[in-house]
Motif scaffolding. Sequence first.
Motif, PDB file in Angstrom:
ATOM      1  N   UNK A 148       5.187 -15.905  -6.733  1.00 50.99           N
ATOM      2  CA  UNK A 148       4.692 -15.096  -7.844  1.00 50.99           C
ATOM      3  C   UNK A 148       5.816 -14.644  -8.775  1.00 50.99           C
ATOM      4  N   UNK A 149       5.497 -14.361 -10.040  1.00 47.96           N
ATOM      5  CA  UNK A 149       6.502 -13.869 -10.987  1.00 47.96           C
ATOM      6  C   UNK A 149       6.977 -12.473 -10.597  1.00 47.96           C
ATOM      7  N   UNK A 150       8.245 -12.188 -10.896  1.00 48.39           N
ATOM      8  CA  UNK A 150       8.844 -10.891 -10.591  1.00 48.39           C
ATOM      9  C   UNK A 150       9.321 -10.254 -11.884  1.00 48.39           C
ATOM     10  N   UNK A 151       8.847  -9.047 -12.157  1.00 50.12           N
ATOM     11  CA  UNK A 151       9.269  -8.301 -13.354  1.00 50.12           C
ATOM     12  C   UNK A 151       9.755  -6.924 -12.914  1.00 50.12           C
ATOM     13  N   UNK A 152      11.002  -6.600 -13.264  1.00 54.83           N
ATOM     14  CA  UNK A 152      11.599  -5.317 -12.901  1.00 54.83           C
ATOM     15  C   UNK A 152      11.812  -4.511 -14.185  1.00 54.83           C
ATOM     16  N   UNK A 153      11.225  -3.332 -14.242  1.00 57.03           N
ATOM     17  CA  UNK A 153      11.256  -2.486 -15.439  1.00 57.03           C
ATOM     18  C   UNK A 153      12.190  -1.302 -15.213  1.00 57.03           C
ATOM     19  N   UNK A 154      13.125  -1.100 -16.138  1.00 58.04           N
ATOM     20  CA  UNK A 154      14.050   0.026 -16.053  1.00 58.04           C
ATOM     21  C   UNK A 154      13.799   1.014 -17.177  1.00 58.04           C
ATOM     22  N   UNK A 155      13.547   2.253 -16.796  1.00 59.54           N
ATOM     23  CA  UNK A 155      13.513   3.380 -17.723  1.00 59.54           C
ATOM     24  C   UNK A 155      14.411   4.468 -17.141  1.00 59.54           C
ATOM     25  N   UNK A 156      14.834   5.394 -17.968  1.00 57.08           N
ATOM     26  CA  UNK A 156      15.693   6.469 -17.467  1.00 57.08           C
ATOM     27  C   UNK A 156      16.331   7.236 -18.605  1.00 57.08           C
ATOM     28  N   UNK A 157      17.004   8.309 -18.236  1.00 58.35           N
ATOM     29  CA  UNK A 157      17.718   9.106 -19.236  1.00 58.35           C
ATOM     30  C   UNK A 157      18.820   8.266 -19.875  1.00 58.35           C
ATOM     31  N   UNK A 158      19.211   8.634 -21.095  1.00 56.61           N
ATOM     32  CA  UNK A 158      20.383   8.021 -21.707  1.00 56.61           C
ATOM     33  C   UNK A 158      21.582   8.251 -20.786  1.00 56.61           C
ATOM     34  N   UNK A 159      22.379   7.194 -20.574  1.00 53.68           N
ATOM     35  CA  UNK A 159      23.579   7.241 -19.720  1.00 53.68           C
ATOM     36  C   UNK A 159      23.233   7.397 -18.244  1.00 53.68           C
ATOM     37  N   UNK A 160      22.012   7.033 -17.855  1.00 51.60           N
ATOM     38  CA  UNK A 160      21.620   7.163 -16.445  1.00 51.60           C
ATOM     39  C   UNK A 160      22.078   5.984 -15.594  1.00 51.60           C
ATOM     40  N   UNK A 161      22.665   4.968 -16.233  1.00 52.97           N
ATOM     41  CA  UNK A 161      23.190   3.846 -15.458  1.00 52.97           C
ATOM     42  C   UNK A 161      22.283   2.640 -15.392  1.00 52.97           C
ATOM     43  N   UNK A 162      21.379   2.508 -16.353  1.00 50.78           N
ATOM     44  CA  UNK A 162      20.465   1.362 -16.341  1.00 50.78           C
ATOM     45  C   UNK A 162      21.237   0.044 -16.433  1.00 50.78           C
ATOM     46  N   UNK A 163      22.199  -0.011 -17.352  1.00 45.25           N
ATOM     47  CA  UNK A 163      22.962  -1.241 -17.533  1.00 45.25           C
ATOM     48  C   UNK A 163      23.735  -1.642 -16.289  1.00 45.25           C
ATOM     49  N   UNK A 164      24.373  -0.678 -15.653  1.00 51.18           N
ATOM     50  CA  UNK A 164      25.128  -0.964 -14.432  1.00 51.18           C
ATOM     51  C   UNK A 164      24.237  -1.402 -13.291  1.00 51.18           C
TER      52      UNK A 164
END
Length: 246
Positions: A47-63
């Motif tokens: 099955x397809x896998x989709x991971x969604x990232x939300x969070x405060x600014x500078x919360x480390x989403x990119x890392x």
Amino acid sequence: MKRLSKVDLSATLPPDVALARLTAAQERLLRLRLTLGGQIGDHTIGPPLCVVFEGWDASGKGGSIKRLVDHLDPRHVRVAQFAAPTFDEKRHHFLWRFWPVLPGWGGMTVLDRSWYGRVLVERVEGFATEAQWTRAYDEIVEFERTLTAEGMILVKFWLHISSKEQLRRFNSRANDPLRAWKLTAEDWRNRKKRPEYKAAVEDMLRRTDHPAAPWHVIAADDKPTARVGVVETVCHEVERALGLHG
């Protein structure tokens, strides 16, 4: 129930433990990803896998995203980032622009921000009318139910950090010439509206948490610990879904 107030932001792992668990989880995810893509196992795509990232600014989403995809072949995963909709995108229903990047069977997509902008920034900043963002909760849940009913594994993260830690990270970026570009005037404006954003986040978590796609709130004051939590959670959700699919 107010979820954010119950998050233990002081939770940390010893550095050596965090590194060992992250490495193990990344290798585990690589094997799962190859299984989903039909490269190993019985060579049937999963099955397809989709991971969604939300969070405060500078919360480390990119890392966190970097560690999530670090061991994966870039041909087998897509990372898509969403900012404010363009003029043309605004001519369509707000969910329209997300369809093209969603993964098909055997695929994987990671979203750096998502359709939840409608009930967060568009709500707080007044870019959507009250009628639009109020209606969006049900629209989003039905959208996600449609995707998961077709087999998609949908993993949603909110990365939560304290106001104090966010300010420390803002100042750290501002004083680093190689990272200052990450900090904008909009980030500072958003910070001044943290109470309004917090209320919007609480409503989002309460109204869009459902069995097909529950929210995973990650304590992110300590970056290494948060990254471990993200990768291990994705592994767990994929394994659970593979079990359901037999």
